[in-house]
Motif scaffolding. Structure first.
Motif, PDB file in Angstrom:
ATOM      1  N   SER A 195       0.841  -1.200   0.000  1.00  0.00           N
ATOM      2  CA  SER A 195       0.000   0.000   0.000  1.00  0.00           C
ATOM      3  C   SER A 195       0.879   1.254   0.000  1.00  0.00           C
ATOM      4  N   SER A 248       0.600   1.746  -3.385  1.00  0.00           N
ATOM      5  CA  SER A 248       0.170   3.069  -3.808  1.00  0.00           C
ATOM      6  C   SER A 248       1.185   3.586  -4.820  1.00  0.00           C
ATOM      7  N   SER A 260      -3.514   5.465  -9.471  1.00  0.00           N
ATOM      8  CA  SER A 260      -3.750   4.211  -8.756  1.00  0.00           C
ATOM      9  C   SER A 260      -5.156   3.667  -8.959  1.00  0.00           C
ATOM     10  N   TRP A 303      -7.088   0.523  -5.023  1.00  0.00           N
ATOM     11  CA  TRP A 303      -5.888   1.363  -4.894  1.00  0.00           C
ATOM     12  C   TRP A 303      -4.667   0.503  -4.651  1.00  0.00           C
TER      13      TRP A 303
END
Length: 294
Positions: free
Chosen positions: A96, A122, A130, A236
C-alpha cells in the motif's frame, strides 16, 4: 520488539518473525502500525520478516518534527534500519503506502536492493494513477448485500480533503477493500483505527510533490527484479493501474491475484505466498544477502 536509533535520534521499533532469508517489509496505511500485516499469509514459513513500525505508529516514537512523517523523508528511516541490521543489500517488500515508500527507497538506493516486491502498492509517491477502472471494479460487486452503502462511502472517502475527514466513512467503505467480507476481513478492518495514527496519515503526503520525470528515469534503470502484485478487486491500485505501471521497470513480473482486494494475503494466503516466494526463489541471487554494509 527491537529498536534502533534513526538518523535524527528518533527511536524506531521493529519485530522479526519467521525463518529463512530476511525480507524487510514496509507497512502502509499510511500511518498504520505493522501489526496489520500479521505473518503475510504464512510467508514466515520461508522468510524472516522484518516488520518496522513507521515513526509515530505502533511502538515507534514520534519525532519532534512532524515533517519527517513525509513519505520521501521516511526513506532515511529505511536506510537507517538497513544499516542497523548490517545488511549490505536487502529484499524489500512494500504494501500500500509502504509500496510507495519502497519505490522512493529503490530510486534513492538502487544498489542496496536485491529484489523488490510491491504488494498492492500506492503509486501516488511516483505521480502515477492508482485508480484506473475503479468504477468498473466497484460495479462488478453490485450483488453484494453491502454494496449500496459501501459505494456511497467510497464516494465520500474519495472526495474527502483529509484522512480525518474520510475516517467516519471508512467502516462502511471497508468491504470494498477485501475480496471476501468474512469474519477475518471484518476483524482486520475493525483493528484499523487502533493501529492507525491520523497524524502520520495527514503528514504522509503533505507538501510532497514527486519529480515524476526523474523518478521514472531512476526506476527505468533499477538493477534488481521487481514483482508488482495487484488484487483483481483492489481499488488502490486497481489491476489496470498495476498493468499501466509495469513498464516503468526494466525487469518486472506482474501478477494479478484473482478474487483478492487490497490485502491479498488475507483473501488467499496460499496464492499470495506462492507468488511472492516463487518470485523470490526464481530471482534469487547466487550470493546470500551480505552482512555489515555501511
Amino acid at each position: 520488539m527491537e529498536t534502533f536509533t534513526s538518523y535524527d535520534g528518533t527511536e524506531l521499533a521493529f519485530r522479526t518473525v519467521g525463518d529463512g532469508p530476511p525480507l524487510l517489509v514496509l507497512p502502509g496505511g499510511p500511518g498504520r502500525a505493522a501489526a496489520y500485516l500479521g505473518d503475510l499469509g504464512g510467508l514466515t514459513a520461508t522468510r524472516t520478516l522484518i516488520l518496522p513500525d513507521t515513526r509515530g505508529t505502533g511502538a515507534s516514537a514520534a519525532p519532534a518534527d512532524p515533517g519527517t512523517f513525509r513519505v520521501d523523508r521516511l526513506v532515511d528511516d529505511v536506510e537507517a534500519l538497513r544499516r542497523h541490521l548490517g545488511l549490505e543489500r536487502v529484499d524489500l517488500l512494500g504494501h500500500s503506502a509502504g509500496g510507495g515508500l519502497a519505490l522512493l527507497y529503490a530510486a534513492a538506493h538502487p544498489d542496496r536492493l536485491t529484489r523488490l516486491v510491491l504488494a498492492a502498492p500506492s503509486l501516488a509517491a511516483i505521480g502515477a494513477a492508482s485508480d484506473l477502472g475503479a468504477e468498473q471494479v466497484i460495479a462488478a460487486r453490485a450483488a453484494e448485500p453491502w454494496y449500496a452503502e459501501a459505494q456511497a462511502a467510497y464516494r465520500r472517502v474519495k472526495s474527502a480533503r483529509s484522512f480525518a475527514e474520510a475516517a467516519p466513512h471508512r467502516p462502511a467503505f471497508e468491504p470494498l477493500m477485501y475480496g471476501r467480507w468474512d469474519a477475518a476481513a471484518r476483524a482486520h478492518a475493525a483493528a484499523d483505527p487502533a493501529q492507525r495514527s491520523l497524524v502520520v496519515s495527514e503528514h504522509y503526503y503533505a507538501g510532497y510533490t514527486p519529480d515524476t520525470g526523474r523518478l521514472r528515469q531512476q526506476l527505468a534503470a533499477l538493477p534488481c527484479p521487481v514483482l508488482l502484485l495487484a488484487g483483481e478487486l483492489d481499488l488502490w491500485p486497481t489491476a489496470a493501474s498495476a498493468r499501466a505501471a509495469a513498464p516503468l521497470f526494466p525487469d518486472v513480473t506482474l501478477a494479478v491475484q484473482p478474487g483478492s482486494g487490497h490485502y491479498p494475503w488475507l483473501d488467499d494466503p496460499a496464492a499470495f505466498t506462492a507468488t511472492v516466494e516463487g518470485f523470490l526463489r526464481r530471482t534469487a541471487d547466487t550470493r546470500a544477502p551480505a552482512r555489515s554494509g555501511r
